[in-house]
Scaffold this motif. Sequence first.
Motif, PDB file in Angstrom:
ATOM      1  N   LYS A   1      -3.384   1.855  -5.643  1.00  0.00           N
ATOM      2  CA  LYS A   1      -2.079   1.086  -5.182  1.00  0.00           C
ATOM      3  C   LYS A   1      -2.478  -0.299  -5.706  1.00  0.00           C
ATOM      4  CE  LYS A   1      -1.212   3.290  -0.637  1.00  0.00           C
ATOM      5  NZ  LYS A   1      -1.033   2.993   0.737  1.00  0.00           N
ATOM      6  N   ALA A   2      -1.413  -1.093  -6.390  1.00  0.00           N
ATOM      7  CA  ALA A   2      -1.758  -2.195  -6.953  1.00  0.00           C
ATOM      8  C   ALA A   2      -0.310  -3.253  -6.386  1.00  0.00           C
ATOM      9  CB  ALA A   2      -1.637  -2.139  -8.279  1.00  0.00           C
ATOM     10  N   THR A   3      -0.946  -4.677  -6.536  1.00  0.00           N
ATOM     11  CA  THR A   3       0.036  -5.465  -6.184  1.00  0.00           C
ATOM     12  C   THR A   3      -0.282  -6.511  -7.238  1.00  0.00           C
ATOM     13  OG1 THR A   3       0.066  -5.168  -3.860  1.00  0.00           O
ATOM     14  CG2 THR A   3       0.676  -7.481  -4.633  1.00  0.00           C
ATOM     15  N   ILE A   4       0.703  -7.163  -8.085  1.00  0.00           N
ATOM     16  CA  ILE A   4       0.669  -8.259  -8.731  1.00  0.00           C
ATOM     17  C   ILE A   4       1.273  -9.463  -8.156  1.00  0.00           C
ATOM     18  CG2 ILE A   4       1.477  -9.125 -10.990  1.00  0.00           C
ATOM     19  CD1 ILE A   4       1.749  -6.305 -12.050  1.00  0.00           C
ATOM     20  N   ALA A   5       0.575 -10.306  -8.033  1.00  0.00           N
ATOM     21  CA  ALA A   5       0.911 -11.773  -7.359  1.00  0.00           C
ATOM     22  C   ALA A   5       1.158 -12.740  -8.988  1.00  0.00           C
ATOM     23  CB  ALA A   5      -0.242 -12.383  -6.782  1.00  0.00           C
ATOM     24  N   HIS A   6       2.351 -13.236  -8.577  1.00  0.00           N
ATOM     25  CA  HIS A   6       2.453 -14.361  -9.548  1.00  0.00           C
ATOM     26  C   HIS A   6       2.997 -15.782  -8.929  1.00  0.00           C
ATOM     27  CE1 HIS A   6       6.920 -14.192  -9.296  1.00  0.00           C
ATOM     28  NE2 HIS A   6       6.777 -12.977  -8.594  1.00  0.00           N
TER      29      HIS A   6
ATOM     30  N   LEU B   1       3.210   0.232  -6.529  1.00  0.00           N
ATOM     31  CA  LEU B   1       3.167  -1.036  -7.233  1.00  0.00           C
ATOM     32  C   LEU B   1       4.219  -2.150  -6.640  1.00  0.00           C
ATOM     33  CD1 LEU B   1       2.179  -2.960  -9.661  1.00  0.00           C
ATOM     34  CD2 LEU B   1       4.081  -1.882 -10.821  1.00  0.00           C
ATOM     35  N   GLN B   2       3.521  -3.215  -6.308  1.00  0.00           N
ATOM     36  CA  GLN B   2       4.425  -4.205  -5.765  1.00  0.00           C
ATOM     37  C   GLN B   2       4.245  -5.529  -6.345  1.00  0.00           C
ATOM     38  OE1 GLN B   2       3.967  -4.258  -1.436  1.00  0.00           O
ATOM     39  NE2 GLN B   2       1.861  -3.846  -1.541  1.00  0.00           N
TER      40      GLN B   2
END
Length: 65
Positions: free
Chosen positions: A12-17, A40-41
């Motif tokens: 499971k992955a999260t991309i923070a920006h 993916l979130q």
Amino acid sequence: ELLKEHHQGPVKATIAHADALDRAQELSALLQEHFDLKELQFTSIGPVIGAHTGGGTLGVFMIPV
């Protein structure tokens, strides 16, 4: 390369920006190409961290499932 060393199975992955959703979406395409993503979130980097890192910052968080 570092992520590949630690994650060979499904993740499971999260991309923070920090005000960089377009770059985060580009990064998501790379993650989808190289990993077995089960989820993916996206999330925003808040003002406290963003004040130290600046706009355009990206972060990736991955958890094996």
